[in-house]
Design an enzyme around this catalytic site. Structure first.
Site, short mmCIF file in Angstrom:
data_model
loop_
_atom_site.label_atom_id
_atom_site.label_comp_id
_atom_site.label_asym_id
_atom_site.label_seq_id
_atom_site.Cartn_x
_atom_site.Cartn_y
_atom_site.Cartn_z
N SER A 194 -13.86 -1.03 8.21
CA SER A 194 -14.05 0.17 8.49
C SER A 194 -15.63 0.27 9.03
O SER A 194 -16.28 -0.72 9.12
CB SER A 194 -13.78 0.70 7.37
OG SER A 194 -12.59 0.78 7.35
N1 SAH Z 1 -11.41 -2.13 2.87
C1 SAH Z 1 -10.95 -2.82 4.08
C2 SAH Z 1 -10.11 -2.36 5.26
C3 SAH Z 1 -9.12 -3.56 6.31
S1 SAH Z 1 -7.70 -2.90 7.27
C4 SAH Z 1 -12.39 -2.98 4.72
O1 SAH Z 1 -13.53 -3.14 4.09
O2 SAH Z 1 -12.24 -4.85 5.22
C5 SAH Z 1 -6.82 -2.27 5.71
C6 SAH Z 1 -6.20 -3.48 5.26
O3 SAH Z 1 -5.15 -3.52 4.89
C7 SAH Z 1 -5.48 -4.85 5.73
O4 SAH Z 1 -5.93 -5.27 5.68
C8 SAH Z 1 -3.87 -4.75 5.93
O5 SAH Z 1 -3.71 -6.15 5.25
C9 SAH Z 1 -4.17 -4.12 4.29
N2 SAH Z 1 -2.75 -3.56 3.89
C10 SAH Z 1 -2.06 -2.70 4.59
N3 SAH Z 1 -0.29 -2.64 4.41
C11 SAH Z 1 -1.44 -2.90 2.78
C12 SAH Z 1 0.05 -3.27 1.87
N4 SAH Z 1 0.97 -1.88 1.80
N5 SAH Z 1 -0.67 -3.09 0.23
C13 SAH Z 1 -1.77 -4.28 0.25
N6 SAH Z 1 -2.76 -4.10 1.66
C14 SAH Z 1 -1.81 -3.60 2.85
#
Ligand code: SAH
Length: 220
Positions: A66
């Site tokens: 993000s």
């Molecule tokens: N907090 C992260 C943001 C990553 S983007 C950062 O600081 O980089 C969002 C992430 O959520 C992705 O890696 C995606 O694979 C994960 N995601 C999506 N659905 C999910 C679920 N049901 N359970 C766990 N992770 C999930």
């Protein structure tokens, strides 16, 4: 200090000043966390020079780290203190978890893509974030065995607020989650009072990758 490290530290200071403080983030814990976490190490080597830009970046598997400001806004909204146990859904690059871990007692973070889970687990070990516990699973069901949590953050966009997450919030707990359609969401902050009554406020528009799972979006 080597020259490259000094350059990244300077970029980090500029980022905190112009993207975070200048836009109104005041919580000293949040600002200190942003100064301490080396954001360039949470992206691939090819993107390190852009790591402190005012935008999200790709981290592989169609996912993103993000934009710095949204990480700060969500972290401040959670009002984390050093005794808090925090649950994050969507580990991704690990940057948001590292920011939380710089403030909280312990961070529990869940990722559904195996390669990201493995890569980020290794990074936490290399950087010695010993208070981050990782798990490979569907975070829309929360993490019942470790509940309740003082704060829960969802870093992917959901069609609704998964009930399991509200149930796993402690009395006095805070939950921040982007809720909306596949393209655009509203950032919702939910507060559970000591009697278990739940209040919510809308913090404004945002755009996240999809939360995919049993209580999120069903498809890829
Ligand atoms: N907090 C992260 C943001 C990553 S983007 C950062 O600081 O980089 C969002 C992430 O959520 C992705 O890696 C995606 O694979 C994960 N995601 C999506 N659905 C999910 C679920 N049901 N359970 C766990 N992770 C999930």
């Amino acid at each position: 200090m080597d020259k490259e490290l000094a350059a990244y530290q300077r970029q980090r200071e500029e980022m905190v000043r112009w993207q975070i403080e200048a836009r109104g983030i005041k919580d000293p814990n949040v600002l200190a966390a942003f100064h301490s976490v080396p954001r360039h190490l949470f992206v691939s080597e090819a993107l390190m020079d852009q790591a402190h830009g005012d935008f999200p970046l790709p981290i592989g598997e169609g996912q993103t780290i993000s934009q710095p400001y949204i990480v700060a806004e969500m972290t401040e909204a959670l009002a984390i203190s050093k005794e808090d146990r925090v649950l994050e859904i969507g580990t991704g690059s690990g940057y948001q978890a590292a920011i939380l871990a710089a403030i909280a007692y312990r961070v529990y973070t869940v990722e559904r893509i195996h390669s990201l889970y493995l890569k980020t687990r290794k990074l936490f070990d290399d950087l010695k974030y010993h208070n981050i516990v990782t798990r490979y699973s569907d975070g829309t069901c929360g993490w019942k065995d470790e509940s309740p949590f003082d704060a829960i953050i969802v870093t992917a966009g959901s069609p609704n607020i998964p009930k399991a997450l509200v149930d796993q919030l402690a009395p006095g707990g805070r939950l921040v989650i982007p809720v909306g359609n596949r393209f655009t969401q509203e950032l919702i902050k939910l507060y559970k009072d000591i009697d278990g009554k739940v209040y919510s406020i809308n913090m404004g528009g945002c755009r996240f990758v999809k939360l995919i799972g049993e209580h999120g979006w069903k498809d890829e």
